[in-house]
Design a protein around this motif. Structure first.
Motif, PDB file in Angstrom:
ATOM      1  N   LEU A   1       0.831  -1.208   0.000  1.00 55.66           N
ATOM      2  CA  LEU A   1       0.000   0.000   0.000  1.00 55.66           C
ATOM      3  C   LEU A   1       0.869   1.262   0.000  1.00 55.66           C
ATOM      4  O   LEU A   1       0.522   2.258  -0.645  1.00 55.66           O
ATOM      5  CB  LEU A   1      -0.924  -0.009   1.222  1.00 55.66           C
ATOM      6  CG  LEU A   1      -2.011  -1.093   1.237  1.00 55.66           C
ATOM      7  CD1 LEU A   1      -2.788  -1.043   2.549  1.00 55.66           C
ATOM      8  CD2 LEU A   1      -2.957  -0.919   0.053  1.00 55.66           C
ATOM      9  N   THR A   2       1.980   1.207   0.737  1.00 53.97           N
ATOM     10  CA  THR A   2       2.897   2.346   0.759  1.00 53.97           C
ATOM     11  C   THR A   2       3.456   2.615  -0.626  1.00 53.97           C
ATOM     12  O   THR A   2       3.525   3.775  -1.077  1.00 53.97           O
ATOM     13  CB  THR A   2       4.055   2.071   1.743  1.00 53.97           C
ATOM     14  OG1 THR A   2       3.528   1.894   3.053  1.00 53.97           O
ATOM     15  CG2 THR A   2       5.043   3.233   1.746  1.00 53.97           C
ATOM     16  N   ALA A   3       3.858   1.549  -1.318  1.00 47.96           N
ATOM     17  CA  ALA A   3       4.409   1.707  -2.672  1.00 47.96           C
ATOM     18  C   ALA A   3       3.372   2.318  -3.607  1.00 47.96           C
ATOM     19  O   ALA A   3       3.687   3.210  -4.411  1.00 47.96           O
ATOM     20  CB  ALA A   3       4.870   0.349  -3.194  1.00 47.96           C
ATOM     21  N   MET A   4       2.118   1.856  -3.509  1.00 42.09           N
ATOM     22  CA  MET A   4       1.055   2.393  -4.360  1.00 42.09           C
ATOM     23  C   MET A   4       0.788   3.856  -4.027  1.00 42.09           C
ATOM     24  O   MET A   4       0.609   4.689  -4.930  1.00 42.09           O
ATOM     25  CB  MET A   4      -0.217   1.566  -4.183  1.00 42.09           C
ATOM     26  CG  MET A   4      -0.080   0.122  -4.674  1.00 42.09           C
ATOM     27  SD  MET A   4      -1.505  -0.915  -4.230  1.00 42.09           S
ATOM     28  CE  MET A   4      -2.817  -0.049  -5.067  1.00 42.09           C
ATOM     29  N   TRP A   5       0.774   4.203  -2.740  1.00 42.68           N
ATOM     30  CA  TRP A   5       0.517   5.590  -2.321  1.00 42.68           C
ATOM     31  C   TRP A   5       1.612   6.525  -2.815  1.00 42.68           C
ATOM     32  O   TRP A   5       1.328   7.622  -3.323  1.00 42.68           O
ATOM     33  CB  TRP A   5       0.421   5.638  -0.797  1.00 42.68           C
ATOM     34  CG  TRP A   5       0.332   7.026  -0.251  1.00 42.68           C
ATOM     35  CD1 TRP A   5      -0.696   7.907  -0.382  1.00 42.68           C
ATOM     36  CD2 TRP A   5       1.337   7.705   0.506  1.00 42.68           C
ATOM     37  NE1 TRP A   5      -0.409   9.090   0.252  1.00 42.68           N
ATOM     38  CE2 TRP A   5       0.841   8.993   0.803  1.00 42.68           C
ATOM     39  CE3 TRP A   5       2.602   7.337   0.964  1.00 42.68           C
ATOM     40  CZ2 TRP A   5       1.580   9.911   1.536  1.00 42.68           C
ATOM     41  CZ3 TRP A   5       3.330   8.259   1.699  1.00 42.68           C
ATOM     42  CH2 TRP A   5       2.820   9.535   1.981  1.00 42.68           C
ATOM     43  N   ILE A   6       2.873   6.095  -2.681  1.00 41.51           N
ATOM     44  CA  ILE A   6       3.990   6.941  -3.118  1.00 41.51           C
ATOM     45  C   ILE A   6       3.973   7.106  -4.629  1.00 41.51           C
ATOM     46  O   ILE A   6       4.221   8.210  -5.147  1.00 41.51           O
ATOM     47  CB  ILE A   6       5.330   6.329  -2.640  1.00 41.51           C
ATOM     48  CG1 ILE A   6       5.426   6.430  -1.112  1.00 41.51           C
ATOM     49  CG2 ILE A   6       6.518   7.031  -3.288  1.00 41.51           C
ATOM     50  CD1 ILE A   6       6.622   5.722  -0.530  1.00 41.51           C
ATOM     51  N   ARG A   7       3.654   6.040  -5.362  1.00 43.31           N
ATOM     52  CA  ARG A   7       3.612   6.147  -6.824  1.00 43.31           C
ATOM     53  C   ARG A   7       2.512   7.112  -7.260  1.00 43.31           C
ATOM     54  O   ARG A   7       2.723   7.952  -8.155  1.00 43.31           O
ATOM     55  CB  ARG A   7       3.375   4.766  -7.435  1.00 43.31           C
ATOM     56  CG  ARG A   7       3.219   4.801  -8.952  1.00 43.31           C
ATOM     57  CD  ARG A   7       3.192   3.412  -9.534  1.00 43.31           C
ATOM     58  NE  ARG A   7       4.473   2.752  -9.396  1.00 43.31           N
ATOM     59  CZ  ARG A   7       4.729   1.528  -9.879  1.00 43.31           C
ATOM     60  NH1 ARG A   7       3.784   0.862 -10.530  1.00 43.31           N
ATOM     61  NH2 ARG A   7       5.919   0.990  -9.729  1.00 43.31           N
ATOM     62  N   ASN A   8       1.327   7.019  -6.638  1.00 44.82           N
ATOM     63  CA  ASN A   8       0.241   7.948  -6.986  1.00 44.82           C
ATOM     64  C   ASN A   8       0.624   9.386  -6.664  1.00 44.82           C
ATOM     65  O   ASN A   8       0.316  10.314  -7.426  1.00 44.82           O
ATOM     66  CB  ASN A   8      -1.033   7.569  -6.232  1.00 44.82           C
ATOM     67  CG  ASN A   8      -1.630   6.262  -6.719  1.00 44.82           C
ATOM     68  OD1 ASN A   8      -1.419   5.871  -7.879  1.00 44.82           O
ATOM     69  ND2 ASN A   8      -2.369   5.580  -5.857  1.00 44.82           N
TER      70      ASN A   8
END
Length: 574
Positions: free
Chosen positions: A562-569
Motif C-alpha cells: 500500500l505504501t508503494a502504491m501511495w507513493i507512486r500515486n
C-alpha cells in the motif's frame, strides 16, 4: 480475653521450635546455566553459550564464598570454562563445563550438607512396596493390574526423582528410560510378558543400584535436540512405508536419548516437555499394536516440528548487522554530504568544519543515548526472560523500520530528494546562522544513531559478538568509500538508486526481525503457537510456519504494498 491471647501466643513461642536458622542457599540457577551451556555447546550455538557463561560469571560473583575451600575449585574450573569459550572448541568446552558442574556439586554439598544415605533410604522405603506389587502383577500376567501398579510407580517416581537426579544423572537416565519402555510394552494390545519382565528387571535393578549407592557413569554421547528431530523423522518414514512397528525402535531410542536433553526442552517450553515425556511411550505402544496409526503419525510430525521450532536458531548474519549500520549511516552521510556540497556551491567552504562539529556532536550524543538505553534496558529486564525481551524489542525495531522504509521510499525519487534537501538547506541558511547548519548535521547523525541503537538492541541477543562487530566494521568500510565519493563527487552522483536498494533491504530486514521476534515470544509462551505442518521453517528469512508469525508478516507485506502504491500515486500527481 486479650491477656489470654497474649499468654497463648507466648506459650506457642516457647514450646515451638521456631528459633531462626539460616536458610539453605539455592544454587539451582548455576546448575541450570551449566546444563543449558552444555546443550548449546553440543548444538554449536556459541552465541547462546557466551550469554550463559556471562550469566554464570555474574551469578557466581553474587554467591557468598567466604570460608569455603570448595569455592576455590569452582573459581578454577570457571576460569577453564572462560578460556575454553575463547577458543570455541566443542570437546574442551564440554570437559570444562563438566568439571565446573562437579565443582559446583561439591561446593553445594559443603554449603548445604545433606545426608545422601538417608535420602537413598527414603527412596528405598518409597519404592520397595510398589516394585513388589508391580512384580506380582507381571508374574501373574495381569495386564490391567500391571498398568495400575505402573501408574503407582510413576506417582512415586514423580515425588522422588529430584533426589535421584541430584545424586546420580546416570541412574536417573536409566530409570526414566526403562519406565518409558515399560509403558510402551504395557500399552500394546498383545502383551509380551517375557519382554515386560525383562524391562521390569532392568528398572528394578536401576532403582536398587541407586539405593545401594553403586556408581554408574552417565552417557557421554553428545545428544542434542537435533537427535530427537532425526529419530522422530525416521519414525515418520517407517509409518510412511506402511511399517508402523519399525517406528517403535526409533521411539524407544528417543526415550533413551531423552534424559540427556530434557533439560533443554524443560527450560524453554515446559508444556512441550510434559507432552513429550508422557506421549512418546503412548505413541510407541499404539504403533506397535497398529492402533490409530494415522493419528499417531500426525502427533509424531507435530512434535518433530515443535522441537524444530524450539531449536530453530533465531540468529542474524554479519550482513544483517552490516545492513543496519550501512542504511542508517548512508542516510546521515547523504545529508552531511549534501550540506558540504551546498557550502561549496555557495563559496562558503570555510564553514565546513561546523558541519563536521555537528556530526561529531551527534555521534557523541548517540553514544550517551546508547549508555542510557542500555542502563534502562538492563534495569527493566533484571530477572526477566531474555527471549521475551528480545521479542518485544524486536517488534519495536520493526515498527521503527516501517517508518524508516516509508521515508526512504519517498526519497528514492530524485525530485523528492532535491526538494527535501533544499528545504533543509533553506532552513539552515535563511537564518544566517552557522549554528543552525551544524544543528541540521547534528540532528541527522543523532537521529540515525538513536535508531541504530534500537535496531541493534533487537538484534544483539541473536547474533554472536564476532559477527556483530564484523558487520559494523564492514559497513564502516563501505561508508568510508561512499563518504569519499559523495563528498568529492556529490554534484554528479544520483542518490535515487541507493535509496531504492536501501528501501528493499530495510523492508526485508523488518520482515525477518518481525518473524524472529514473534518466534522468541512463542518460545516463552507469551504468544500461542498454532503450527502449519505443511510449510517448512526458513530461519534465514525469519519464516516460522505458525499462524501467529505469518499473519503479522502478511500485514507487513500489505503495508509495504500500500505504501508503494501511495507513493507512486503521489509522484504521478506531482
Amino acid at each position: 480475653m486479650k491477656k489470654l491471647i497474649i499468654l497463648f501466643g507466648l506459650l506457642l513461642y516457647v514450646l515451638s521450635p521456631i528459633q531462626p536458622v539460616q536458610a539453605e542457599e539455592d544454587y539451582g540457577n548455576l546448575f541450570i546455566s551449566v546444563g543449558d551451556a552444555m546443550m548449546k555447546t553440543k548444538a554449536d550455538d556459541w552465541k547462546a553459550v557466551e550469554t550463559l557463561v556471562a550469566q554464570l560469571n555474574e551469578d557466581w560473583e553474587q554467591v557468598d564464598q567466604a570460608k569455603s575451600k570448595e569455592a576455590k575449585k569452582v573459581d578454577k574450573t570457571l576460569l577453564e570454562v572462560n578460556k575454553a569459550l575463547d577458543k570455541q572448541e566443542k570437546e574442551p568446552m564440554l570437559t570444562a563445563l563438566s568439571n565446573l558442574s562437579h565443582a559446583l556439586v561439591s561446593f553445594e554439598k559443603e554449603q548445604n550438607p545433606v545426608d545422601e544415605e538417608e535420602q537413598r533410604l527414603q527412596v528405598k522405603s518409597a519404592f520397595t512396596p510398589v516394585l513388589a506389587d508391580l512384580k506380582t502383577a507381571i508374574e501373574n500376567k495381569d495386564a490391567k493390574s500391571a498398568y495400575t501398579q505402573y501408574q503407582k510407580f510413576l506417582t512415586t517416581w514423580n515425588r522422588n526423582e529430584s533426589i535421584v537426579r541430584e545424586q546420580s544423572i546416570g541412574y536417573y537416565g536409566k530409570i526414566e528410560t526403562q519406565m518409558g519402555f515399560l509403558r510402551i510394552a504395557l500399552l500394546q494390545e498383545e502383551k509380551d510378558f517375557d519382554q515386560i519382565q525383562g524391562i521390569y528387571n532392568e528398572l528394578a535393578g536401576a532403582v536398587n543400584g541407586f539405593v545401594s549407592g553403586k556408581e554408574i557413569k552417565a552417557s557421554n554421547d553428545h545428544y542434542s535436540l537435533q537427535t530427537l528431530i532425526d529419530l522422530l523423522g525416521k519414525a515418520n518414514e517407517s509409518v510412511d512405508n506402511n511399517q508402523p512397528k519399525k517406528a517403535v525402535p526409533f521411539l524407544q531410542e528417543f526415550l533413551t536419548v531423552w534424559p540427556s536433553v530434557e533439560g533443554d526442552v524443560r527450560t524453554r517450553n515446559g508444556g512441550l516437555y510434559t507432552k513429550l515425556e508422557s506421549d512418546i511411550p503412548v505413541i510407541a505402544g499404539k504403533l506397535s499394536s497398529g492402533t490409530d496409526v494415522k493419528e499417531q503419525q500426525e502427533k509424531i510430525n507435530e512434535y518433530r516440528q515443535s522441537i524444530e521450532l524450539l531449536q530453530a536458531k533465531k540468529s542474524y548474519t554479519m550482513w544483517d548487522a552490516a545492513l543496519i549500520m550501512l542504511r542508517e549511516g548512508l542516510e546521515a552521510l547523504l545529508i552531511v554530504a549534501a550540506l558540504i556540497a551546498f557550502l561549496r556551491k555557495a563559496n562558503a567552504s570555510q564553514h565546513q568544519k561546523w558541519i563536521w562539529f555537528g556530526a561529531l556532536a551527534g555521534i557523541l550524543m548517540s553514544i550517551v543515548a546508547a549508555i542510557f538505553i542500555n542502563m534502562a534496558f538492563s534495569a527493566a529486564t533484571a530477572g526477566a526472560n531474555r527471549e521475551a525481551i528480545e521479542g518485544v524489542t524486536g517488534i519495536i525495531a520493526v515498527v521503527m523500520m516501517i517508518g524508516v522504509g516509508v521515508w526512504l521510499h519517498q526519497k528514492s525519487n530524485m525530485k523528492s530528494w532535491n526538494r527535501y534537501i533544499q528545504k533543509q538547506m533553506g532552513t539552515a541558511l535563511s537564518t544566517g546562522s552557522i549554528v543552525s547548519m551544524a544543528f541540521v548535521s547534528f540532528l541527522s547523525i543523532f537521529r540515525e544513531g538513536a535508531e541504530t541503537i534500537i535496531f541493534y538492541m533487537g538484534m544483539a541477543p541473536s547474533i554472536s559478538t564476532g559477527k556483530l562487530i564484523a558487520g559494523i566494521v564492514l559497513s564502516l568500510v563501505i561508508l568510508t568509500v561512499f563518504a569519499f565519493l559523495f563528498i568529492r563527487y556529490s554534484a554528479k552522483i544520483s542518490v535515487g538508486p541507493f535509496f531504492k536498494i536501501a528501501t528493499i533491504l530495510i523492508y526485508f530486514l523488518a520482515f525477518k526481525i518481525l518473524g524472529v521476534s514473534i518466534h522468541a515470544l512463542q518460545l516463552t509462551d507469551h504468544i500461542s503457537t498454532t503450527q502449519i505442518h505443511s510449510l517448512p521453517i526458513i530461519s534465514w528469512i525469519g519464516f516460522y510456519p505458525t499462524w501467529e508469525t505469518m499473519i503479522p508478516q502478511a500485514v507487513l507485506l500489505v503495508i509495504i504494498l500500500l505504501t508503494a502504491m501511495w507513493i507512486r500515486n503521489k509522484e504521478n500527481k506531482q
